[in-house]
Design an enzyme around this catalytic site. Structure first.
Site, PDB file in Angstrom:
ATOM      1  CE  LYS A  52      -0.956   0.239   5.082  1.00 53.09           C
ATOM      2  NZ  LYS A  52      -0.333   1.478   5.183  1.00 53.09           N
TER       3      LYS A  52
ATOM      4  NE  ARG B 299      -7.074   3.696   2.471  1.00 50.97           N
ATOM      5  CZ  ARG B 299      -7.489   2.895   3.280  1.00 50.97           C
ATOM      6  NH1 ARG B 299      -8.657   2.379   3.423  1.00 50.97           N
ATOM      7  NH2 ARG B 299      -6.670   2.440   4.384  1.00 50.97           N
ATOM      8  NE  ARG B 300      -6.548   2.993   7.500  1.00 52.67           N
ATOM      9  CZ  ARG B 300      -5.299   2.488   7.555  1.00 52.67           C
ATOM     10  NH1 ARG B 300      -4.268   3.442   8.432  1.00 52.67           N
ATOM     11  NH2 ARG B 300      -4.760   1.448   7.291  1.00 52.67           N
TER      12      ARG B 300
ATOM     13  NE  ARG C 190       0.610   5.271  12.434  1.00 49.52           N
ATOM     14  CZ  ARG C 190       0.431   5.341  11.135  1.00 49.52           C
ATOM     15  NH1 ARG C 190      -0.840   5.172  10.826  1.00 49.52           N
ATOM     16  NH2 ARG C 190       1.262   5.675  10.187  1.00 49.52           N
TER      17      ARG C 190
END
Length: 315
Positions: free
Chosen positions: A82, A130-131, A154
């Site tokens: 990705k 995108r998210r 994260r």
């Protein structure tokens, strides 16, 4: 005397897991082979305090590794598929795509609440346009918080930055042993994955006689078919990493291939989504045709406005 090759990789825990997986797979299949890793820092690794979209999307996590491949310092490069831009430098190719992990996005919620039950105005962390665009489409009340750093960082920020939830790739969580942290694997009707998400890209030099047989041994034909269809869609849209483009393909038992693609505006108010199917042997043609459909339905205007915004940010 055994053969020796060098794999180039980023230095994050997930990147090292992926590179070591490839190393182990090669050494298992080729007993005369010795594999070493070379850690290479990319631009995306160096700039951690700026949202990815403002840094410049194309090749953020691969460019420096590809340069090492071209100049011969390494023999192979292992990337998350990705992260791969639509265009690959001349002289390089996607040598192998191993079998894909779960391609979906995962919600990791502080209080174990699924997306539909997060409180109004919930703070959700993600670094992906995108998210965030798809989140805003289904939950316009949610506050998107920019989230950078490796997987472990994260997950810590979920607590330290007063977030209600974060969104990560399910594949990374599974590979790093954090599957138990997943609150919900988001359905593709809610969150369509990134092109190639969950797949690895093993990049090599074109027509390298020493490396070709190694790549053939690691390649998974079905995954390659699906991912090449997704990437044909991305390539037609000229999409980088930081554009609200999503796409996911599936093979059927009868040799069919179905591809779902999406382009969204940054605010999530406009989401153009279509599905196209045909023979698996025509996966790349289907990817291009699906992109053409979306462009004709308004995706071109969305992408042009994003390009203008990007150019203004980089002036």
């Amino acid at each position: 005397m055994g053969r020796q090759i060098t794999i180039g990789t980023r230095g994050s825990q997930l990147a090292l897991w992926q590179a070591n997986w490839v190393k182990s797979a090669l050494e298992e299949k080729f007993s005369d082979l010795s594999v070493e890793l070379l850690i290479i820092k990319t631009k995306g690794d160096k700039i951690l305090d700026v949202p990815l979209a403002k840094v410049g999307g194309k090749g953020l996590f691969v460019k420096e590794i590809e340069e090492a491949l071209l100049d011969g310092r390494i023999d192979l490069a292992v990337h998350s598929m990705k992260d791969m831009p639509a265009d690959i430098p001349e002289g390089l190719c996607i040598g192998a795509i191993p079998e894909r992990e779960n391609p979906r996005d995962a919600l990791v919620s502080r209080h174990n609440l699924p997306l539909a039950e997060l409180p109004r105005g919930a703070r959700v962390g993600t670094s992906s346009l995108r998210r965030s665009a798809q989140l805003k489409s289904v939950r316009p009340d949610i506050e998107i918080v920019s989230l950078r750093g490796n997987l472990g960082t994260r997950l810590k920020k979920l607590e330290t930055e007063d977030l209600d939830a974060i969104i990560l790739a399910a594949a990374g969580l599974r590979r790093m042993g954090f599957e138990d942290r997943i609150t919900e694997c988001l359905d593709e009707t809610v969150m369509l994955p990134a092109v190639g998400q969950g797949a690895l890209c093993i990049e090599s030099r074109e027509n390298d006689p020493e490396i070709g047989p190694l790549m053939a041994a690691l390649n998974h034909g079905e995954t390659r078919t699906v991912v090449l269809g997704e990437r044909a869609f991305l390539n037609r849209l000229e999409g980088g990493c930081q554009v609200p483009i999503a796409c996911h393909g599936e093979l059927s038992a009868d040799g069919g291939f179905a591809l779902t693609g999406l382009v969204a505006s940054l605010d999530g108010m406009t989401v153009i989504r279509e599905r196209l199917s045909g023979p698996a042997a025509e996966c790349e043609r289907i990817g291009v045709a699906l992109a053409e459909q979306l462009l004709a339905q308004g995706a071109e205007e969305i992408l042009e406005s994003l390009k203008e915004t990007d150019e203004n940010n980089n002036r």
